[in-house]
Write a protein that holds these residues in place. Structure first.
Motif, short mmCIF file in Angstrom:
data_model
loop_
_atom_site.label_atom_id
_atom_site.label_comp_id
_atom_site.label_asym_id
_atom_site.label_seq_id
_atom_site.Cartn_x
_atom_site.Cartn_y
_atom_site.Cartn_z
N TRP A 277 0.05 4.07 -2.46
CA TRP A 277 -1.29 4.66 -2.47
C TRP A 277 -1.24 6.12 -2.06
O TRP A 277 -0.39 6.53 -1.25
CB TRP A 277 -2.19 3.91 -1.49
N LYS B 298 0.81 -1.21 0.00
CA LYS B 298 0.00 0.00 0.00
C LYS B 298 0.85 1.27 0.00
O LYS B 298 0.29 2.37 0.03
CB LYS B 298 -0.91 0.02 1.23
N ARG C 105 -7.02 -1.09 -8.03
CA ARG C 105 -5.71 -0.80 -7.44
C ARG C 105 -5.58 -1.48 -6.07
O ARG C 105 -4.51 -1.99 -5.72
CB ARG C 105 -5.54 0.70 -7.29
N TYR C 106 -6.67 -1.51 -5.32
CA TYR C 106 -6.67 -2.18 -4.01
C TYR C 106 -6.34 -3.66 -4.16
O TYR C 106 -5.57 -4.23 -3.38
CB TYR C 106 -8.04 -1.99 -3.35
N GLU D 23 -10.35 2.42 -8.05
CA GLU D 23 -9.70 2.29 -6.75
C GLU D 23 -9.70 0.83 -6.31
O GLU D 23 -8.72 0.34 -5.75
CB GLU D 23 -10.42 3.15 -5.71
N LEU E 188 -6.87 7.17 -0.95
CA LEU E 188 -7.10 5.73 -0.99
C LEU E 188 -6.78 5.08 0.36
O LEU E 188 -7.47 4.17 0.80
CB LEU E 188 -6.24 5.09 -2.09
N TYR F 264 -2.53 -4.83 -4.20
CA TYR F 264 -1.53 -4.64 -3.15
C TYR F 264 -0.93 -5.94 -2.60
O TYR F 264 0.26 -5.95 -2.26
CB TYR F 264 -2.08 -3.74 -2.04
#
Length: 449
Positions: A245, A242, A264-265, A261, A249, A268
């Motif tokens: 980020w 993370k 992208r989460y 989002e 976020l 991680y």
């Protein structure tokens, strides 16, 4: 009434010695959201670029004086970010090859062109340019953040000394902690975890609690030294992915993320694994990190593993992470109480979690006090002034800001106890240490061996 034109999204330079060609090109691009400039030759184009670079340049191949290949080679040399396209109406393979080799052009287009094809080529070229700029931006951001972490690691001791210059005893205690780091990868990862937390809002910092949970489970169920070590390192670094980020976020609960989002989460865990795989002692922990968001029913990420195909350590880590993050408002918008979090975990047993492991985990958490100590009569919770030489730490000791002070297993001496008292006074804080007496510690060691 003047025609309304869209706001320009890219700047384009058209270069040709024929006015009718320039007029035709401008007509084709009239409805596109571009800021269009023209030049009648190579020298004029270079002068315009010196005054104001452009996103994309289209040049005719055959022009008096400086031809298109030479112009685009100069553009590539001085303005490499500008997309370069060659426009040719001649079957001149040498000019085209020279433009490709020296000017490293994106495309060449033959005259006469198809208007829609030309517009499509430009859109693709500018989309490629935008993607490349974003990639470079993210690489630069990663390098900058890595550099900041490196600088933070290199200057941590100096900053602590500067902040507590009048308390040299504090610096001595930190020196002892750093000596411990040289002998233990587990301890080193927990210190690095505290550095990662400098990027994460304080109310979203979870690593210390997750580490304590997995260790408590490992102790209660007799996991071997190797699995216990890998679990502790994975718990310390599970959210290292993370780091790139932005603040928005980091502060938004995962249940409320928008599509981009959320995508992208979901990256991680894999990014965390990639960051750690180069370190041989961390490879098993990195694998646990990669799969700690998989779900028992196969609906998790990144690899949609199902059931026992998910590594056991990842299944346990997910339970610990979700239990803590539900209470911190990281998963849902509302922060759940400890009991509410356990009820929700139980509800999703056999869907998100290994049902047998979930049952054991909930039982463990029910027995744990809020400070995550086991109901173990050999573990004492004492303030600094009740400590005695020979006692052994049963849990890591962390400062209020999350920084590791002393690691589990450290034997307390009178000098160390006095330094702890002085440090506590300097921080105007109050620390409770979980310790075993020397006799109980020796008995625990004999039992484990």
């Amino acid at each position: 009434m003047s025609e309304l034109r869209p706001t320009p999204t890219a700047s384009i330079l058209l270069v040709d010695d024929e006015e009718n060609i320039l007029s035709s090109l401008r007509r084709v691009l009239r409805t596109e959201p571009y800021s269009v400039r023209i030049a009648s030759g190579g020298e004029q184009a270079l002068q315009m670029l010196r005054e104001q670079p452009v996103d994309l340049i289209i040049s005719d191949a055959r022009m008096p004086g400086m031809d298109g290949a030479t112009l685009l080679a100069e553009v590539q040399k001085h303005w490499p970010e500008s997309i370069r396209i060659l426009l040719t109406g001649y079957a001149d393979i040498n000019t085209t090859i020279r433009a490709i080799n020296q000017g490293q052009i994106y495309r060449y287009i033959s005259k006469p062109w198809e208007d829609e094809e030309l517009r499509l080529v430009l859109r693709q070229a500018l989309a490629f340019q935008h993607s490349e700029r974003e990639r470079l931006r993210l690489e630069a951001l990663t390098r900058e953040q890595n550099q900041r972490l490196q600088e933070l690691n290199e200057t941590l001791e100096q900053r602590v000394k500067a902040r507590t210059a009048e308390l040299e005893q504090t610096a001595d205690m930190l020196d002892l902690a750093y000596e411990e780091l040289k002998r233990s990868y587990v301890t080193a990862t927990e210190v690095f975890s505290s550095l990662v937390n400098q990027r994460i809002p304080r109310d979203k910092q979870t690593n210390t609690q997750v580490i304590a949970l997995v260790r408590a489970y490992a102790e209660q169920h007799g996991l071997g030294e190797g699995p216990c070590r890998d679990l502790a390192m994975a718990a310390a670094l599970y959210n290292v992915g993370k780091l790139t980020w932005d603040d928005q976020l980091l502060n938004r609960p995962s249940d409320l993320l928008y599509k981009q989002e959320r995508d992208r989460y979901r990256q991680y865990p894999g990014q965390g694994e990639n960051l750690l795989m180069a370190l041989e002692p961390l490879q098993d922990a990195a694998r646990l990190i990669r799969h700690h968001q998989e779900r028992w029913d196969g609906s998790g990420f990144p690899d949609r593993l199902k059931g026992e195909a998910i590594p056991f350590g990842s299944r346990l880590l997910k339970l610990a992470v979700d239990f803590i993050e539900l209470q911190r408002g990281i998963i849902l918008e509302r922060r759940l109480s400890r009991d509410e979090a356990l009820l929700l975990i139980t509800k999703y047993s056999a869907r998100l979690y290994d049902p047998e492991l979930c049952e054991r985990f909930v039982k463990l958490c029910t027995e744990l006090a809020p400070d995550l100590t086991l109901a173990d009569p050999s573990i004492l919770a004492l303030d600094t002034r009740r400590l005695e030489p020979g006692m052994v730490l049963a849990r890591n000791l962390n400062a209020d800001n999350g920084m590791l002070l002393l690691n589990e297993g450290k034997t307390l001496t009178r000098l160390l106890i006095d330094k702890l008292i002085a440090f506590e006074a300097s921080e105007e804080g109050h620390y409770t240490l979980f310790v075993r007496t020397a006799e109980d510690a020796a008995l625990a060691t004999e039992t484990s061996s």
